[in-house]
Structures are given as structure tokens and as C-alpha cells.
Design a protein around this motif. Sequence first.
Motif, PDB file in Angstrom:
ATOM      1  N   GLU A 156      85.166 -38.205  30.686  1.00  0.00           N
ATOM      2  CA  GLU A 156      85.168 -39.346  29.771  1.00  0.00           C
ATOM      3  C   GLU A 156      84.049 -39.208  28.743  1.00  0.00           C
ATOM      4  N   SER A 157      82.924 -38.674  29.188  1.00  0.00           N
ATOM      5  CA  SER A 157      81.787 -38.473  28.282  1.00  0.00           C
ATOM      6  C   SER A 157      82.072 -37.365  27.276  1.00  0.00           C
ATOM      7  N   ASP A 158      82.754 -36.301  27.727  1.00  0.00           N
ATOM      8  CA  ASP A 158      83.009 -35.145  26.865  1.00  0.00           C
ATOM      9  C   ASP A 158      84.210 -35.329  25.943  1.00  0.00           C
ATOM     10  N   PHE A 159      85.265 -36.001  26.462  1.00  0.00           N
ATOM     11  CA  PHE A 159      86.519 -36.090  25.713  1.00  0.00           C
ATOM     12  C   PHE A 159      86.838 -37.517  25.259  1.00  0.00           C
ATOM     13  N   TYR A 160      85.988 -38.484  25.631  1.00  0.00           N
ATOM     14  CA  TYR A 160      86.234 -39.891  25.298  1.00  0.00           C
ATOM     15  C   TYR A 160      87.593 -40.344  25.813  1.00  0.00           C
ATOM     16  N   GLU A 161      87.950 -39.829  26.967  1.00  0.00           N
ATOM     17  CA  GLU A 161      89.237 -40.160  27.572  1.00  0.00           C
ATOM     18  C   GLU A 161      89.029 -40.223  29.090  1.00  0.00           C
ATOM     19  N   SER A 162      89.240 -41.388  29.668  1.00  0.00           N
ATOM     20  CA  SER A 162      88.987 -41.543  31.092  1.00  0.00           C
ATOM     21  C   SER A 162      90.127 -40.939  31.914  1.00  0.00           C
ATOM     22  N   VAL A 163      89.771 -40.474  33.108  1.00  0.00           N
ATOM     23  CA  VAL A 163      90.731 -39.857  34.017  1.00  0.00           C
ATOM     24  C   VAL A 163      90.687 -40.611  35.340  1.00  0.00           C
ATOM     25  N   THR A 164      91.857 -40.969  35.847  1.00  0.00           N
ATOM     26  CA  THR A 164      91.967 -41.635  37.135  1.00  0.00           C
ATOM     27  C   THR A 164      92.619 -40.675  38.129  1.00  0.00           C
ATOM     28  N   PHE A 165      92.051 -40.587  39.335  1.00  0.00           N
ATOM     29  CA  PHE A 165      92.555 -39.677  40.358  1.00  0.00           C
ATOM     30  C   PHE A 165      93.105 -40.446  41.560  1.00  0.00           C
ATOM     31  N   PHE A 166      94.106 -39.868  42.192  1.00  0.00           N
ATOM     32  CA  PHE A 166      94.570 -40.328  43.506  1.00  0.00           C
ATOM     33  C   PHE A 166      94.428 -39.148  44.456  1.00  0.00           C
ATOM     34  N   ILE A 167      93.612 -39.306  45.487  1.00  0.00           N
ATOM     35  CA  ILE A 167      93.365 -38.229  46.435  1.00  0.00           C
ATOM     36  C   ILE A 167      94.362 -38.331  47.577  1.00  0.00           C
ATOM     37  N   GLY A 168      95.254 -37.363  47.663  1.00  0.00           N
ATOM     38  CA  GLY A 168      96.241 -37.363  48.727  1.00  0.00           C
ATOM     39  C   GLY A 168      95.670 -36.840  50.034  1.00  0.00           C
ATOM     40  N   LYS A 169      96.424 -37.010  51.090  1.00  0.00           N
ATOM     41  CA  LYS A 169      96.028 -36.493  52.392  1.00  0.00           C
ATOM     42  C   LYS A 169      96.403 -35.010  52.498  1.00  0.00           C
ATOM     43  N   VAL A 170      95.869 -34.345  53.505  1.00  0.00           N
ATOM     44  CA  VAL A 170      96.202 -32.941  53.754  1.00  0.00           C
ATOM     45  C   VAL A 170      97.478 -32.895  54.591  1.00  0.00           C
ATOM     46  N   HIS A 171      98.496 -32.188  54.088  1.00  0.00           N
ATOM     47  CA  HIS A 171      99.793 -32.125  54.764  1.00  0.00           C
ATOM     48  C   HIS A 171     100.149 -30.684  55.134  1.00  0.00           C
ATOM     49  N   PRO A 172     100.752 -30.477  56.295  1.00  0.00           N
ATOM     50  CA  PRO A 172     101.198 -29.131  56.674  1.00  0.00           C
ATOM     51  C   PRO A 172     102.266 -28.630  55.705  1.00  0.00           C
ATOM     52  N   PHE A 173     102.303 -27.327  55.507  1.00  0.00           N
ATOM     53  CA  PHE A 173     103.279 -26.720  54.599  1.00  0.00           C
ATOM     54  C   PHE A 173     104.660 -26.741  55.247  1.00  0.00           C
ATOM     55  N   SER A 174     105.546 -27.547  54.683  1.00  0.00           N
ATOM     56  CA  SER A 174     106.912 -27.666  55.201  1.00  0.00           C
ATOM     57  C   SER A 174     107.770 -28.348  54.150  1.00  0.00           C
ATOM     58  N   GLU A 175     109.053 -28.491  54.452  1.00  0.00           N
ATOM     59  CA  GLU A 175     109.965 -29.177  53.535  1.00  0.00           C
ATOM     60  C   GLU A 175     109.556 -30.633  53.324  1.00  0.00           C
ATOM     61  N   GLN A 176     108.814 -31.204  54.279  1.00  0.00           N
ATOM     62  CA  GLN A 176     108.396 -32.599  54.178  1.00  0.00           C
ATOM     63  C   GLN A 176     107.349 -32.822  53.090  1.00  0.00           C
ATOM     64  N   LEU A 177     106.785 -31.738  52.570  1.00  0.00           N
ATOM     65  CA  LEU A 177     105.778 -31.877  51.514  1.00  0.00           C
ATOM     66  C   LEU A 177     106.312 -32.675  50.328  1.00  0.00           C
ATOM     67  N   ARG A 178     107.577 -32.452  50.007  1.00  0.00           N
ATOM     68  CA  ARG A 178     108.159 -33.173  48.870  1.00  0.00           C
ATOM     69  C   ARG A 178     108.143 -34.679  49.119  1.00  0.00           C
ATOM     70  N   ALA A 179     108.515 -35.088  50.336  1.00  0.00           N
ATOM     71  CA  ALA A 179     108.533 -36.516  50.673  1.00  0.00           C
ATOM     72  C   ALA A 179     107.123 -37.095  50.640  1.00  0.00           C
ATOM     73  N   PHE A 180     106.142 -36.359  51.168  1.00  0.00           N
ATOM     74  CA  PHE A 180     104.748 -36.819  51.124  1.00  0.00           C
ATOM     75  C   PHE A 180     104.278 -36.965  49.678  1.00  0.00           C
ATOM     76  N   PHE A 181     104.656 -35.985  48.863  1.00  0.00           N
ATOM     77  CA  PHE A 181     104.286 -36.017  47.445  1.00  0.00           C
ATOM     78  C   PHE A 181     104.862 -37.255  46.765  1.00  0.00           C
ATOM     79  N   GLN A 182     106.138 -37.540  47.011  1.00  0.00           N
ATOM     80  CA  GLN A 182     106.783 -38.686  46.377  1.00  0.00           C
ATOM     81  C   GLN A 182     106.161 -39.999  46.837  1.00  0.00           C
ATOM     82  N   GLU A 183     105.782 -40.090  48.119  1.00  0.00           N
ATOM     83  CA  GLU A 183     105.145 -41.306  48.621  1.00  0.00           C
ATOM     84  C   GLU A 183     103.804 -41.539  47.935  1.00  0.00           C
TER      85      GLU A 183
END
Length: 300
Positions: A156-183
Motif C-alpha cells: 500500500e505504501s509502495d503502490f498506493y493500493e491496499s491488498v487484502t489476504f485470506f489465509i487458507g488452511k493446509v490441505h492434502p493433495f487430492s481431488e478435494q483440493l478444488r472443493a476446499f478452494f471453492q469454500e
Amino acid sequence: MLRKLLTVYENSVLFSERPDVPSEQLYLFYDQAADEWLSIPKKEISDIELHLLKTLYELVEWQSSAVSSRVNTWYEFLFLNGVLPSEKQDTSFRFIHFHLNGDDTDQKEMESALKGFFSDEAVFLWESQSKGVIIEEQKQISLSEEELLAISETLESDFYESVTFFIGKVHPFSEQLRAFFQEERELFQFALAKVHNSKIFSFERIFPAYLSARLPAEIKNMVPEAVFALFADDPEMFSTIKVFLETNLNASLTAKKLYIHRNTLQYRIDKFVEKTGIVLKDFNGAFIVFLACLLFEQKG
């Protein structure tokens, strides 16, 4: 203009420069007048719509050389129901969603800045002109919530543009990753729309508000009206009680965050208990009042 199509095609992505990562599952249109590109999943466009769009914009042919890239594979898996990327089967991943709060984002410049804080192996995907996700393998995770907040303040100081983050949980590598991502993506979208005054979100921070927003009306109506009436008449009371609960009833920390004297804080708490009859130091009472805070905030 192409950007108007963003509201028509849910999974479309606008680019200020021609994207480097193509996909055979996407159409890419170019608006010469605005010098912008828009990708739209093929499955979302009918033959009639495709014919119409081709008369209005240039249909760009993908270059096949990068179709199998790691970034593209992740994009297709998460957004287009593609196949699971070729990664190590015994690892786990974390998604960090981000949103740039500006109208004139230079994606390449911002991505370059963000990459300076993450591992070289992290995958960056853009969902739209201002939203994206960073995919980290578990062994690459090194940034804490406090460090991500510092990154947001630095950008925000360098680009005058604020950034908001959402920190996800750690998920095992599987097909369910897509569902976790969407949630997590849905929770982040809710946070951006309904929860304010924060640059860092997580499941624990957002889920209570998300759940309260979806309570049936008959449950919401059971929350003591005296609490809502007091908050409506005294906005300072609302902010005081909410911060007090969020800091686990820590009076010193609450007073520090609100820039008030501890005596002032205690006066407001005593007044709240007197007006509502609810004792905050009791867990059940605190739970009811916190739910009331979330519902009151969503009303505004």
C-alpha cells in the motif's frame, strides 16, 4: 467494452496485457479500442454468443506451446474442473487468496512485487483484474499472519493500493483440493462484502460471521432486542463491546486498541450489563452478545 462482460460470464478474466498462459478450454477476445483481453470458458458460451462476440471483438488464437504449463494446469483444475495437476502425491498445499482494492491495477507489476515475498515455487493465478490466488506447497510456507499484514502495508505504501489476504488452511493433495478452494473463495468473497476494517482474513475469523448471516430469521429474532437497541443508540458501545470480545475479554488490550482509559472501558462494560442484563464474563452470555455484534454489523 470487454469489462462489461465480466458480469455476464462469471468465470471470465480481464487482462491489461495479452496473457502469457493459454488454455484450450478458454476463448480469448481482444478489444483493440480499449487494448484489453478477456478470457471466457468455452463451456459458458453458446454458438450464437460466440458468433456475436466474434463480430464485436477479435478472437485470439492460443499459442499451444504453453498449454501444459504448471500455472495453466492449476488454473484449469481450480476454475474449469480440469484434471488434478501433476504434483507430489504425499504433499499438502495452502491457498492464499488476495484482492487488490484499486481500479487501475497493473497485474504484472503487482504480481512481480508479490512474488518477491513468496517462494519461487509458489503458483500465482489471476481470477480477475483485481483478484487472485497464491498456491503454496506446505514445505514452502513461511509467512505468518503478521508478515502478510506487513506485506499488505508495504504494498500500500509502495503502490498506493491496499491488498487484502485470506489465509487458507493446509490441505492434502487430492481431488478435494478444488472443493476446499471453492469454500475458501466463497468465505473470502463474503468477507470482502460484509466484513470491514481488516486486511487479513482466515477461516476462524470469517466463519462465525458467515454462519450468523445464514441463520433463519426466527433464530435471529431470538437475540435480545435490547442489545440491538443499545448498539443503535450508542455506536461507541458497539465498537467497545465487539473489540472487548474479540480480545478475549482482555481489558488492557481493548483499551489500547480503542485508545481509551481502562476506567472508561469499565464504565461502558458496566453500562452494557446494566442495560441488557447480560454478563460478558460468562461464556454463554459472551457468545450471545458476540452473535448480536455480528448480526448488528451485517444490518449496517
